[in-house]
Design an enzyme around this catalytic site. Structure first.
Site, mmCIF file in Angstrom:
data_model
loop_
_atom_site.group_PDB
_atom_site.id
_atom_site.type_symbol
_atom_site.label_atom_id
_atom_site.label_comp_id
_atom_site.label_asym_id
_atom_site.label_seq_id
_atom_site.Cartn_x
_atom_site.Cartn_y
_atom_site.Cartn_z
ATOM 1 N N SER A 145 0.801 -1.139 -0.051
ATOM 2 C CA SER A 145 0.072 -0.255 -0.138
ATOM 3 C C SER A 145 0.815 1.116 -0.111
ATOM 4 O O SER A 145 1.647 1.406 -0.850
ATOM 5 C CB SER A 145 -1.030 -0.097 1.159
ATOM 6 O OG SER A 145 -1.783 1.099 1.298
ATOM 7 N N ASP A 295 -2.424 5.944 -4.326
ATOM 8 C CA ASP A 295 -1.224 5.331 -3.674
ATOM 9 C C ASP A 295 -0.633 4.233 -4.638
ATOM 10 O O ASP A 295 -1.315 4.146 -5.601
ATOM 11 C CB ASP A 295 -1.639 4.971 -2.313
ATOM 12 C CG ASP A 295 -2.707 3.769 -2.188
ATOM 13 O OD1 ASP A 295 -3.330 3.555 -3.294
ATOM 14 O OD2 ASP A 295 -2.677 3.082 -1.163
ATOM 15 N N ASP A 297 -0.583 1.011 -4.874
ATOM 16 C CA ASP A 297 -1.301 -0.097 -5.597
ATOM 17 C C ASP A 297 -2.874 0.633 -5.766
ATOM 18 O O ASP A 297 -3.717 -0.550 -6.246
ATOM 19 C CB ASP A 297 -1.657 -1.243 -4.305
ATOM 20 C CG ASP A 297 -2.346 -0.871 -3.169
ATOM 21 O OD1 ASP A 297 -2.271 0.264 -2.792
ATOM 22 O OD2 ASP A 297 -3.270 -1.728 -2.777
ATOM 23 N N ASP A 299 -5.588 1.739 -4.663
ATOM 24 C CA ASP A 299 -6.976 1.653 -3.934
ATOM 25 C C ASP A 299 -7.267 2.956 -3.075
ATOM 26 O O ASP A 299 -8.483 3.393 -2.994
ATOM 27 C CB ASP A 299 -7.043 0.381 -3.093
ATOM 28 C CG ASP A 299 -5.896 0.320 -1.911
ATOM 29 O OD1 ASP A 299 -5.066 1.355 -1.852
ATOM 30 O OD2 ASP A 299 -5.807 -0.545 -1.092
#
Length: 570
Positions: A145, A295, A297, A299
């Site tokens: 993340s 961010d 990744d 999400d």
């Protein structure tokens, strides 16, 4: 078993020569690295398994990831006997993510499991979508993340596209810990790998548009600035905006280059204003109406809009979710789609304004533990009985519809841009729209304090802090008596005004405390599930009657949060 004994187990032929040399050197030099690398096993928290990359049981490496994947393979064979099993795997831009993704694929195919492996890094929500779209039994994404560059992580998704929850998570963990390192099958079978390319992006983007867009107003006149902050959404968000008809999109070119070093930011976390500084600077040049960043990744999303003074201002997660949720429900109501069998999802640390929004529009607000896996569980639990509309949590996460079962920046960005375009076309702004919502429901404002305590001693300090708050709760916060103490570990709610205790068994046990004061102030205390932190979430509120009052009310609420922090010695 002592830390040294655990480390010596890695000095065998099961482990590669480089790993053995590193450990032997730590032993010979009495290095502190040995203790931190082996004193525990990495655990699955709210976001799966996450940690620093390196050698040891407390690190992300070939062996700890291999053990996790072998345990998952064993569990999949138990749950789906005599069936073809399929697992989708995606990975973000972090160091080693691509290699880790292929290694996990090898372990699965060595166990006779078919793997759908993305050719290049892709966002976590696209993995969640693909699990359901391709009818997979599970999914894996390699990501840490928004953590610093030295971190990586491993998240498991079940066949509904949501992260694993009880009992599957607990059963998988048992399988993982029962796997000995010499039992991991690393010799994969490439014939069982199906490669996923950019064609899946189009399917995912179409689903984002279908679930996130309501009215086509002013899309060609909205000035958008977007940054992927070196993460995966360079591959999806610009294409989605173009496909949806947003014509004025400026990209922060330096940050559209994927990189696990995140070279232009100290932290690739859109919760932090510094991460969007370059995008804000570009918006000042291009006269941007809205700034968006994601961010690594893909999400989480950060949104900045022009405030009442015309300056770009980053919204906090609760503010963003308030705007998105209110707008969606308003659209559903106008379309006559609300029947009384719909719900929105939230979490225990998120603003209570979502109860108010749900009540206004005649839907239910279901609340779960921290982490979107619990919102995913709500969708599964009520599938066919109640319709999920949208959900969000304070940590900059939101999802529109149930086509993705995790927070999804792409669909949320499309929705946010639609709202901004609609506001601009009507001579207003997103910020003014937010104030209108506060005039309707009350003005909520939040603050978050992270207390970082690293390593073994840090973990012990965090445990002691939770113990102290549990055994000696504050009697008064910011001049208001504490009226209710909710203990999610004990699953009890104690009303201090009449000393009555009730049971809360609708939410699983978790080491979380929430205090409510008589004037509506809310303080939540919880250790992070993925980082060496204890978090304090503070929420305060007041009535507001006009936009002219906003600055004055904000100062009052900010001062109140400062007093709360002082009272709690933060």
């Amino acid at each position: 078993m002592t830390t040294l004994e655990k480390a010596k187990l890695w000095l065998t032929d099961t482990f590669d020569e480089e790993t053995q040399k590193t450990i032997q050197n730590w032993i010979d030099t009495n290095s502190d690295e040995l203790e931190d690398s082996f004193y525990r096993e990495l655990e699955f928290g709210t976001g799966g398994m996450r940690g620093i990359m390196g050698v040891g049981t407390n690190r992300l490496n070939k062996y700890t990831l291999g053990q996790a994947t072998q345990g998952l393979a064993n569990y999949l064979h138990q749950q789906f006997p005599n069936q073809e099993i399929k697992v989708a795997i995606a990975y973000d831009v972090r160091h080693n993510s691509k290699e880790f993704g292929k290694m996990c694929a090898d372990v699965l195919t060595a166990n006779g499991i078919k793997v759908l492996l993305f050719k290049e890094h892709r966002p976590t929500p696209e993995l969640s979508f693909t699990v359901r779209d391709k009818k997979c039994n599970a999914g894996i994404v390699l990501t840490a993340s928004h953590n610093p560059p030295e971190y990586n992580g491993y998240k498991v998704y079940w066949n509904d596209g949501a992260q694993i929850v009880p009992p599957d998570d607990e059963n998988i963990i048992k399988e993982v810990y029962s796997v000995k390192f010499n039992e991991i099958k690393f010799s994969g079978n490439d014939d069982l790998i199906e490669w996923i390319g950019p064609e899946q992006d189009d399917v995912y983007i179409d689903a984002c548009m279908e679930n996130s867009l309501y009215q086509n107003v002013g899309r060609d006149n909205l000035n958008i600035v977007f940054s992927s902050i070196h993460g995966t959404t360079y591959a999806t968000v610009p294409q989605a905006l173009k496909k949806a008809g947003f014509k004025k999109v400026d990209l922060v070119r330096e940050q559209m280059i994927p990189s696990g070093n995140f070279p232009t930011v100290d932290s690739p976390n859109p919760e932090e204003p510094a991460a969007l500084e370059m995008a804000m600077d570009l918006a000042r040049i291009t006269n941007g109406d809205i700034v968006l960043g994601t961010d690594p990744d893909g999400d989480r999303l950060g949104i900045a809009v022009r405030n009442l003074e015309g300056e770009m201002q980053l919204l906090n997660g609760n503010q963003t979710n308030t705007i998105l949720t209110y707008y969606i429900l308003d659209q559903w109501k106008k379309a006559g789609k609300i029947t009384g069998k719909e719900f929105i999802g939230s979490t225990i640390v998120t603003s209570d304004i979502f109860y108010d929004i749900a009540e206004k529009f005649g839907v239910d607000c279901k609340v779960g533990l921290t982490g979107f896996k619990w919102i995913g569980k709500m969708i599964r639990d009520f599938e066919g009985k109640e319709k999920f509309i949208c959900g969000g949590e304070e940590s900059f996460g939101f999802m529109t519809g149930d086509f993705v079962r995790d927070k999804d920046s792409c669909g949320s960005i499309l929705l946010a841009c639609e709202i901004a375009a609609w506001c601009k076309a009507n001579g207003s702004s997103v910020f003014e729209y937010m104030i209108d919502i506060y005039k309707d429901l009350g003005m909520y404002y939040e603050g978050l304090v992270n207390v970082v305590r690293k390593g073994r001693t840090g973990a012990e300090e965090i445990q002691q802090m939770m113990k102290d708050f549990r055994e000696n709760p504050p009697k008064e916060i910011a001049g208001s008596k504490v009226a209710v103490v909710k203990d999610f570990q004990e699953q009890t709610s104690l009303n201090l005004l009449d000393n009555k205790k009730s049971v809360m068994n609708d939410i699983p046990k978790s080491n979380v405390l929430i205090y409510y004061t008589e004037d509506g102030t809310k303080v939540c205390v919880r250790p992070s599930g993925t980082e060496p932190k204890i978090k304090f979430y503070v929420s305060v509120k007041d009535a507001i009657n006009s936009a002219q009052e906003f600055k004055e009310k904000l100062l009052v609420l900010e001062e109140k949060i400062k007093i709360v922090k002082q009272d709690l010695n933060l």
